[in-house]
Write an enzyme that holds these catalytic residues in place. Structure first.
Site, PDB file in Angstrom:
ATOM      1  N   GLU A  47      14.560   4.108  17.055  1.00 35.79           N
ATOM      2  CA  GLU A  47      15.223   3.763  15.786  1.00 35.79           C
ATOM      3  C   GLU A  47      16.628   4.338  15.831  1.00 35.79           C
ATOM      4  O   GLU A  47      16.854   5.412  16.397  1.00 35.79           O
ATOM      5  CB  GLU A  47      14.455   4.340  14.596  1.00 35.79           C
ATOM      6  N   CYS A 242      12.367   2.754   9.242  1.00 38.10           N
ATOM      7  CA  CYS A 242      12.864   2.314   7.934  1.00 38.10           C
ATOM      8  C   CYS A 242      14.044   1.354   8.026  1.00 38.10           C
ATOM      9  O   CYS A 242      14.265   0.571   7.094  1.00 38.10           O
ATOM     10  CB  CYS A 242      13.261   3.523   7.099  1.00 38.10           C
ATOM     11  N   ASN A 376       7.281  -2.550   8.242  1.00 34.57           N
ATOM     12  CA  ASN A 376       7.214  -1.182   8.783  1.00 34.57           C
ATOM     13  C   ASN A 376       6.222  -0.371   7.957  1.00 34.57           C
ATOM     14  O   ASN A 376       5.029  -0.569   8.070  1.00 34.57           O
ATOM     15  CB  ASN A 376       8.616  -0.556   8.800  1.00 34.57           C
ATOM     16  N   GLU A 377       6.707   0.529   7.125  1.00 32.33           N
ATOM     17  CA  GLU A 377       5.788   1.336   6.297  1.00 32.33           C
ATOM     18  C   GLU A 377       5.651   0.667   4.944  1.00 32.33           C
ATOM     19  O   GLU A 377       6.311   1.049   3.988  1.00 32.33           O
ATOM     20  CB  GLU A 377       6.360   2.742   6.128  1.00 32.33           C
TER      21      GLU A 377
END
Ligand code: AHR
Length: 662
Positions: A47, A242, A376-377
């Protein structure tokens, strides 16, 4: 205890070697070949956090090279007669600067870039300066002088590399020149003088080391890419994290903006610029210079399966409670199309629209994409209701692609309990679990996957690291507990198909999140103990699980197991048994390994033991002492089907024996 071992134990005792009452006998059932270990088992999570891409792995040394930061001259100092213009040659990066005669022969016009925490250069190495330029007033030629300088010096001259470039066209054109610094500096700057009396326009001002990873011009920092390669990662997940989601939908990671000519890739915000006010970095943006093409290429070059993760239409849920911040389910079409187009970009024939983009960028052969992550989350019902239409469309067009769903940001609890059944209902191929947890959690999770449903989706432990309580930074004990926990991943390789520690990179001056796997400054890098844990697993992953028990139970750090965690694999390629043992306790532990089922005519030869240990659990490798804690290998020998030893306190040990026949 087998007859074979009883005899050897008696022999050992009589020789006074001592197998006392506390010996921990680990029995490895060599005849019970278990699940295949997936080639993707141990991989990497990338990331752009902690200046992992711009200012990190992406080797560009100039910050804000296209003058597109919201404060257009951020990172630059100008002097003399410099004006900012906005009708440049690149549609998505319209700004550029105009350098004009300062009005007097003794005055100067130019600009200076500060780089990312300075510009790091090495004496004797070559650096490629390039720039798009034109002569707006139609002169036949003008000049700029490019210097690498150290302004804060007492030396006679600031510059320690200097070259001139002649600009000779009124049309925009790319120019380049090689600079060779005569000294090594980690915090130099790039200075450009107008070196004639006319007017010159400059755009996309760039400086790269010539010696990048694999020599690519739009390349990656060699030491950092090499560190990735040296792990032998099975899978490479990108671009996050994120940043996939964006603080708002406009700033989500949009892969289509990251391919094609680098000069025309638009700037994006980087959420890590402002996520933590206590580590605030107002100059942190994504240039997309390292975009999806570069990610796919890197995956290929480090021998990993590429694993892109795309936005599911939900902006970061931590930052957006308003439902209108997200794409409505009925409006997801363009997002779904992005996923389908990505598969075409990676795998499509050169005659397809996106396959052609890939080919034009230099890779006509497909990248052989097999996995894609959607979201993602994410959490709540808003996630499965968005994932479902993605899955339908991808399954229909590309049944060969495995789809990864999310179990949210937590390792357990309400969202996790809700999302796993949802992922089963939707028949996701893998479920991404994230756990940044303290020591107590890692010590208690050795058996986490032992009772997972074998019929549901597989597990992708997609982001994890031990975050020491009150010690949220890299240190040996945290890494040791990661090693302990990973024995449980390995024992359950039938269901755990991928695991990636996170985050991967951190600039020592630019981090937002720690611990991290690889730290760097402008010239050097250091592999943390967690790096070596990952590397030891990846290099010794074997091909099949073999059962390992102590008193007929798996060794998971459970009560009565004295802080021991262990797992074993068979590696058919090297014909060896590989046993991993982690002693998390403060006591040395006598160990005996019994390879049950090894016949008398079979020999466990060429034994090696690799240990990772430290006398100080609070220590880690540093830029100044990068080799403080590294794996140490010694030769060991088994007797028959047995090996007796002792494992020191706080130690990760790997025992490897090649099986041969007498
Ligand atoms: O790895 C850092 C962050 O942790 C990732 O961006 C996110 O997915 C998680 O919350």
């Amino acid at each position: 205890m087998s007859k074979h071992r009883t005899f050897l134990a008696a022999l050992a005792l009589s020789a006074g070697l001592g197998m006392n009452a506390q010996t921990n006998e680990l029995v490895i059932q060599t005849k019970k070949l278990g699940a295949e270990i997936q080639p993707t088992m141990y991989g990497l999570f990338f990331e752009d956090i902690n200046y992992g891409a711009d200012g990190g792995l992406y080797a560009e040394l100039v910050k804000n090279r296209s003058f597109e930061f919201p404060q257009n001259l951020m990172g630059w100092k100008t002097f003399g007669h410099v004006t900012l213009k906005d009708d440049g040659p690149f549609e998505r990066n319209p700004h550029y600067v105009r350098l004009a005669y300062p009005g007097h022969d003794h005055k100067r016009t130019g600009l200076e870039n500060e780089g990312f925490f300075g510009i790091g250069v090495k004496a004797g190495e070559e650096y490629r300066f390039s720039v798009w330029a034109r002569l707006p007033e139609g002169a036949s030629s003008e000049k700029i002088r490019i210097e690498i300088v150290k302004p804060n010096t007492n030396a006679e001259r600031h510059a320690f590399a200097s070259e001139e470039l002649t600009i000779d066209s009124k049309e925009w054109k790319k120019y380049q020149v090689i600079l060779k610094p005569t000294q090594t500096e980690d915090k130099s700057t790039l200075r450009i003088f107008l070196a004639s009396k006319g007017t010159i326009d400059l755009e996309h001002v760039s400086l790269f080391p010539v010696d990048t990873w694999k020599g690519h011009e739009n390349g990656l920092r060699k030491d950092l890419a090499q560190a990735l390669y040296d792990i032998k990662p099975g899978v490479f997940r990108f671009p996050g994290g994120c940043i996939v989601e964006g603080t708002d939908l406009n700033t989500r990671y949009d892969w289509k903006k990251t391919v094609g000519p680098v000069e025309n890739r638009p700037l994006n915000e980087n959420r890590w610029h402002y996520t933590f006010q206590h580590r605030f970095f107002p100059d942190y943006y994504q240039s997309y210079g390292m975009g999806f093409y570069e990610f796919f290429l890197l995956s290929e070059e480090i021998g990993s399966e590429p694993l892109p993760v795309l936005s599911c239409g939900l902006a970061c849920q931590f930052q957006n409670s308003d439902p209108h911040a997200h794409v409505a389910v009925c409006d997801l079409d363009s997002y779904i199309q992005d996923a389908l187009d990505l598969i075409e970009f990676a795998n499509g024939a050169v005659t397809t629209k996106w396959g052609k983009v890939r080919a034009d960028m230099g890779h006509p052969a497909p990248f052989n994409l097999k996995f894609i992550g959607i979201g993602n989350e994410q959490w709540g019902s808003e996630y499965p209701e968005r994932l479902e239409p993605f899955m339908k469309a991808i399954r229909k067009a590309h049944p060969e692609i495995k789809i990864i769903g999310s179990s949210g940001p937590d390792s357990e609890g309400k969202q996790f309990e809700y999302l796993w059944p949802e992922m089963k209902r939707l028949k996701a191929d893998l479920v991404d679990e994230h756990f940044y947890r303290p020591e107590s959690w890692f010590l208690s999770q050795g058996a986490r996957y032992d009772n997972y449903d074998r019929k549901g989706p597989k597990v992708f432990a997609g982001e994890y690291a031990c975050h020491g309580k009150g010690k949220k930074w890299n240190h040996f004990n945290a890494s040791l507990l990661e090693a302990a926990f990973m024995t449980g991943l390995e024992r359950n390789a039938d269901i755990v198909h991928m695991a990636t520690y996170a985050p991967l990179f951190a600039h020592v001056e630019g981090w937002q999140w720690r611990p991290d796997m690889i730290w760097f400054d402008n010239l050097k890098s250091v592999r943390s103990v967690s790096y070596y844990v990952q590397q030891l697993y990846a290099h010794n992953k074997g091909t099949n699980v073999v059962p390992l028990t102590m008193n007929n139970k798996p060794v998971t750090g459970a009560e009565g197991q004295k802080g021991l965690f262990a797992s074993a694999v068979w590696d058919k390629d090297s014909q060896s048994y590989i046993v991993k043992v982690v002693n998390t306790s403060d006591e040395a532990q006598p160990l005996s390994l019994t390879f049950a089922g090894v016949k008398k005519k079979e020999v466990l030869s060429k034994g090696v033991c690799i240990k990772l240990q430290s006398t100080d659990p609070d220590k880690d490798n540093t830029l100044d002492n990068p080799q403080a804690i590294v794996p140490v290998q010694t030769e060991v020998s088994a007797m028959g089907n047995a090996f007796d030893t002792q494992i020191e306190p706080k130690t990760f040990a790997i025992y490897k024996f090649v099986k041969t026949t007498k």
